[in-house]
Design a protein around this motif. Structure first.
Motif, PDB file in Angstrom:
ATOM      1  N   PHE A 162       5.401 -57.241  28.588  1.00  0.00           N
ATOM      2  CA  PHE A 162       4.771 -56.747  27.364  1.00  0.00           C
ATOM      3  C   PHE A 162       5.784 -56.003  26.492  1.00  0.00           C
ATOM      4  O   PHE A 162       5.701 -56.056  25.264  1.00  0.00           O
ATOM      5  N   GLN A 163       6.751 -55.337  27.105  1.00  0.00           N
ATOM      6  CA  GLN A 163       7.775 -54.655  26.320  1.00  0.00           C
ATOM      7  C   GLN A 163       8.572 -55.638  25.471  1.00  0.00           C
ATOM      8  O   GLN A 163       9.016 -55.296  24.376  1.00  0.00           O
ATOM      9  N   ALA A 219      -5.674 -57.615  31.048  1.00  0.00           N
ATOM     10  CA  ALA A 219      -4.439 -57.508  30.250  1.00  0.00           C
ATOM     11  C   ALA A 219      -4.007 -56.050  30.124  1.00  0.00           C
ATOM     12  O   ALA A 219      -2.824 -55.733  30.253  1.00  0.00           O
ATOM     13  N   GLY A 220      -4.963 -55.165  29.886  1.00  0.00           N
ATOM     14  CA  GLY A 220      -4.630 -53.739  29.788  1.00  0.00           C
ATOM     15  C   GLY A 220      -4.070 -53.200  31.086  1.00  0.00           C
ATOM     16  O   GLY A 220      -3.117 -52.408  31.090  1.00  0.00           O
ATOM     17  N   VAL A 242       3.722 -49.918  25.095  1.00  0.00           N
ATOM     18  CA  VAL A 242       3.033 -50.794  26.046  1.00  0.00           C
ATOM     19  C   VAL A 242       1.982 -50.016  26.831  1.00  0.00           C
ATOM     20  O   VAL A 242       0.856 -50.486  27.021  1.00  0.00           O
ATOM     21  N   LEU A 243       2.324 -48.832  27.276  1.00  0.00           N
ATOM     22  CA  LEU A 243       1.360 -48.025  28.031  1.00  0.00           C
ATOM     23  C   LEU A 243       0.156 -47.650  27.162  1.00  0.00           C
ATOM     24  O   LEU A 243      -0.995 -47.784  27.593  1.00  0.00           O
ATOM     25  N   LEU A 281      -0.106 -51.618  32.163  1.00  0.00           N
ATOM     26  CA  LEU A 281       0.194 -50.402  32.925  1.00  0.00           C
ATOM     27  C   LEU A 281       0.912 -50.675  34.235  1.00  0.00           C
ATOM     28  O   LEU A 281       1.491 -49.762  34.820  1.00  0.00           O
ATOM     29  N   THR A 282       0.877 -51.931  34.698  1.00  0.00           N
ATOM     30  CA  THR A 282       1.410 -52.216  36.033  1.00  0.00           C
ATOM     31  C   THR A 282       2.254 -53.487  36.077  1.00  0.00           C
ATOM     32  O   THR A 282       3.417 -53.469  35.707  1.00  0.00           O
ATOM     33  N   PHE A 283       1.672 -54.593  36.502  1.00  0.00           N
ATOM     34  CA  PHE A 283       2.408 -55.787  36.903  1.00  0.00           C
ATOM     35  C   PHE A 283       3.074 -56.579  35.785  1.00  0.00           C
ATOM     36  O   PHE A 283       3.971 -57.369  36.065  1.00  0.00           O
TER      37      PHE A 283
END
Length: 141
Positions: free
Chosen positions: A41-42, A29-30, A57-58, A34-36
């Motif tokens: 998540f935003q 999930a983390g 989110v980051l 950071l990526t996909f």
């Protein structure tokens, strides 16, 4: 002292497997933060959070990776602390799930209010999972 603490926080094979699954899920999930899955998540970041949604989110992604790795590696009293910390983290991010539900935001396949509402009831399950799999619930006894 450490040996006595480890005996008191002994976890079963099932708890160890559950903790491994949860820790792996947290790392995944983390990484998604950071990526996909960054944009999805935003969508969960409530408007009252004072930081930019992408920054939030980051940062939370980095925290989730750290929590997941700690869950996979810590032992004894630190494992119990990790369970309590992870449960607190799940409580802290719960407003994001509420935000997604109250603002009717589709993300992660949660494209109806019924699905989004159902997701709200899963958060306490994650909290209990973190506490149980680390032996934190046993420690309270």
């Amino acid at each position: 002292m450490e040996t006595a603490m480890q005996e008191k926080t002994h976890t079963t094979t099932l708890q160890n497997v559950a903790r491994g699954v949860l820790g792996s899920f947290m790392v995944l999930a983390g990484t998604g933060h950071l990526t996909f899955s960054r944009q999805e998540f935003q969508a969960q970041v409530p408007d009252f959070v004072p930081l930019d949604k992408d920054t939030t989110v980051l940062a939370s992604g980095v925290v989730e990776i750290g929590l997941g790795l700690a869950l996979l590696t810590l032992k004894g009293k630190n494992r119990v602390r990790m369970g309590i910390g992870l449960a607190a983290f799940y409580a802290a991010v719960f407003p994001g799930n509420i935000h997604q539900y109250t603002h009717h935001i589709s993300a992660f396949g949660l494209d109806t209010d019924t699905k989004r509402l159902g997701r709200l009831f899963f958060q306490p399950v994650l909290m209990a999972w973190a506490l149980w799999s680390t032996g934190a619930l046993q420690k309270r006894k």
